[in-house]
Write an enzyme that holds these catalytic residues in place. Structure first.
Site, PDB file in Angstrom:
ATOM      1  N   TYR A   1      -1.225   9.599   1.700  1.00  0.00           N
ATOM      2  CA  TYR A   1      -1.009  10.776   0.874  1.00  0.00           C
ATOM      3  C   TYR A   1      -2.356  11.060   0.224  1.00  0.00           C
ATOM      4  CZ  TYR A   1       3.909   9.156   0.971  1.00  0.00           C
ATOM      5  OH  TYR A   1       5.139   8.722   1.339  1.00  0.00           O
TER       6      TYR A   1
ATOM      7  N   CYS B   1      -2.645   9.806  -3.464  1.00  0.00           N
ATOM      8  CA  CYS B   1      -2.152   8.461  -3.771  1.00  0.00           C
ATOM      9  C   CYS B   1      -3.325   7.585  -4.202  1.00  0.00           C
ATOM     10  CB  CYS B   1      -1.462   7.886  -2.546  1.00  0.00           C
ATOM     11  SG  CYS B   1      -1.258   6.088  -2.573  1.00  0.00           S
TER      12      CYS B   1
ATOM     13  N   PHE C   1      -3.681   4.391  -4.240  1.00  0.00           N
ATOM     14  CA  PHE C   1      -3.922   3.290  -3.303  1.00  0.00           C
ATOM     15  C   PHE C   1      -4.652   3.785  -2.056  1.00  0.00           C
ATOM     16  CE2 PHE C   1      -0.146   2.016  -5.762  1.00  0.00           C
ATOM     17  CZ  PHE C   1      -0.614   0.817  -6.292  1.00  0.00           C
ATOM     18  N   CYS C   2      -4.301   4.970  -1.606  1.00  0.00           N
ATOM     19  CA  CYS C   2      -4.992   5.553  -0.454  1.00  0.00           C
ATOM     20  C   CYS C   2      -6.426   5.914  -0.817  1.00  0.00           C
ATOM     21  CB  CYS C   2      -4.250   6.798   0.040  1.00  0.00           C
ATOM     22  SG  CYS C   2      -2.545   6.491   0.540  1.00  0.00           S
TER      23      CYS C   2
END
Length: 381
Positions: A107, A110, A112-113
């Site tokens: 995403y 996001c 974490f991304c």
């Protein structure tokens, strides 16, 4: 966190779209009629300074994307027309990483991304992106693991969890004679049930690099450097990421301002723009309040954000450019990746003005944009 927020926002959006006023206008059937044929939209970009990429839409499908969270951790899922994949970094950066072919399922917003992208960009590793619809998730229907990021290596090896992805790739970059499959076995998957009765997947050793003593001594020449890096990488995952959504959607005004950007940049009709803005903003405002309670944040969540980033800067100290010294380490890249998703929003501007993070952040920005990790790795060969 991103997927859970997405599904919750979708429920709120559905309720609003199913209201009598909406049914009379015929808007709900128009929006939902695009799910089957156009439920997947893609957005691209390596996450450079600010929200540069434009929001494009095709008919009512763009509104649906806005209404059900618009992208992961922040809910700014920007949609575009076009192909599934976007090539990242120029071909001249092929010299590092042993010719790995990398495909990142993500995403856009996001945290974490964003951590993974920061790592890949800093090290100059070419990669492709598949933007995942945060509700339908058709793009990862082939995967038993249903979260993002997912990184596919050479089309056959699947890496899950942002910290596992970063640790395993860093291990490989230090010693490219190691096999990626063998490295991945050092991060075994463990399933458990959390305090809310939901099954969760964790990965053992995910903050460790799998190095020999000689490699570790080269990577961490100073006493305590490895433990410090691991501590703050975990801090970024366990605490810092949970401050993002409550701060971005702290007030109705901030929530609406975030969605103003989406409507302004998109090609929406009057009714479509109205629902994209108010359904999305309402959903994310409500979700941010729930997250604030879950993580025991202060009434003014800005104070938690300010304290967190000031704690980070204090840990770096006055005598280091980065926690890694003269160059970023994995903790620097993790914290930068998390904070970067707020760029262009009021929360980010407040953070830069009211904390001591600005100079470190700008150094990190330059380091990732210039792929300085690639320059250092190639100079060693």
């Amino acid at each position: 966190m991103a997927a859970a927020c997405s599904r919750a926002a979708w429920k709120v959006g559905w309720t609003l779209l199913e209201s009598p006023a909406t049914r009379r206008a015929g808007t709900a059937s128009h929006l939902l009629g695009n799910v089957g044929a156009h439920g997947t939209r893609r957005s691209y970009g390596t996450g450079g300074p600010g929200f540069r990429s434009k929001l494009l839409s095709s008919g009512g499908g763009g509104v649906l994307g806005c209404a059900f969270l618009l992208g992961g951790g922040l809910g700014l899922y920007r949609t575009v027309k076009g192909s599934l994949l976007d090539r990242h970094l120029a071909e001249e950066h092929q010299g590092s990483g042993g010719g790995l072919k990398l495909m990142l399922y993500q995403y856009k917003t996001c945290p974490f991304c964003s951590k993974v992208r920061a790592f890949l960009d800093y090290h100059g590793l070419p990669y492709e992106i598949v933007e995942v619809n945060p509700v339908m998730r058709k793009e990862i229907k082939w995967s038993v693991y249903r979260k993002v990021p997912i990184l596919m290596v050479n089309e056959g090896l699947q890496l899950n969890d942002s910290s596992v992805i970063i640790s395993s790739l860093k291990t490989f970059l230090i010693n490219e004679e190691k096999d990626m499959s063998d490295i991945l076995r050092c991060y075994p998957e463990m399933k458990s049930v959390n305090d809310r009765g939901k099954e969760v997947t964790e990965y053992t050793n995910k903050y460790w690099l799998m190095l020999s003593e000689a490699e570790s001594a080269t990577m961490y020449p100073g006493k305590g450097m490895q433990k410090e890096e691991m501590k703050w990488r975990q801090w970024a995952d366990d605490w810092l990421v949970h401050l993002i959504s409550p701060n971005v959607y702290r007030t109705t005004g901030e929530a609406l301002a975030s969605f103003d950007y989406i409507v302004r940049e998109g090609k929406f009709g009057t009714v479509e723009g109205f629902f994209a803005k108010y359904v999305g903003a309402t959903a994310m405002f409500l979700i941010s309040k729930r997250l604030k309670s879950r993580h025991n944040l202060q009434d003014d969540v800005r104070q938690d954000l300010y304290k967190a980033v000031n704690d980070w800067v204090a840990a770096i100290g006055k005598n280091r450019k980065f926690m890694g010294g003269d160059q970023p380490n994995l903790a620097d890249l993790a914290v930068f990746g998390v904070l970067r998703v707020m760029e262009g929003l009021e929360a980010f501007n407040d953070m830069m003005e009211n904390t001591k993070v600005k100079f470190w952040y700008r150094r990190m920005e330059r380091a990732t944009l210039n792929h300085e990790g690639l320059q250092r790795s190639t100079s060693k060969h």
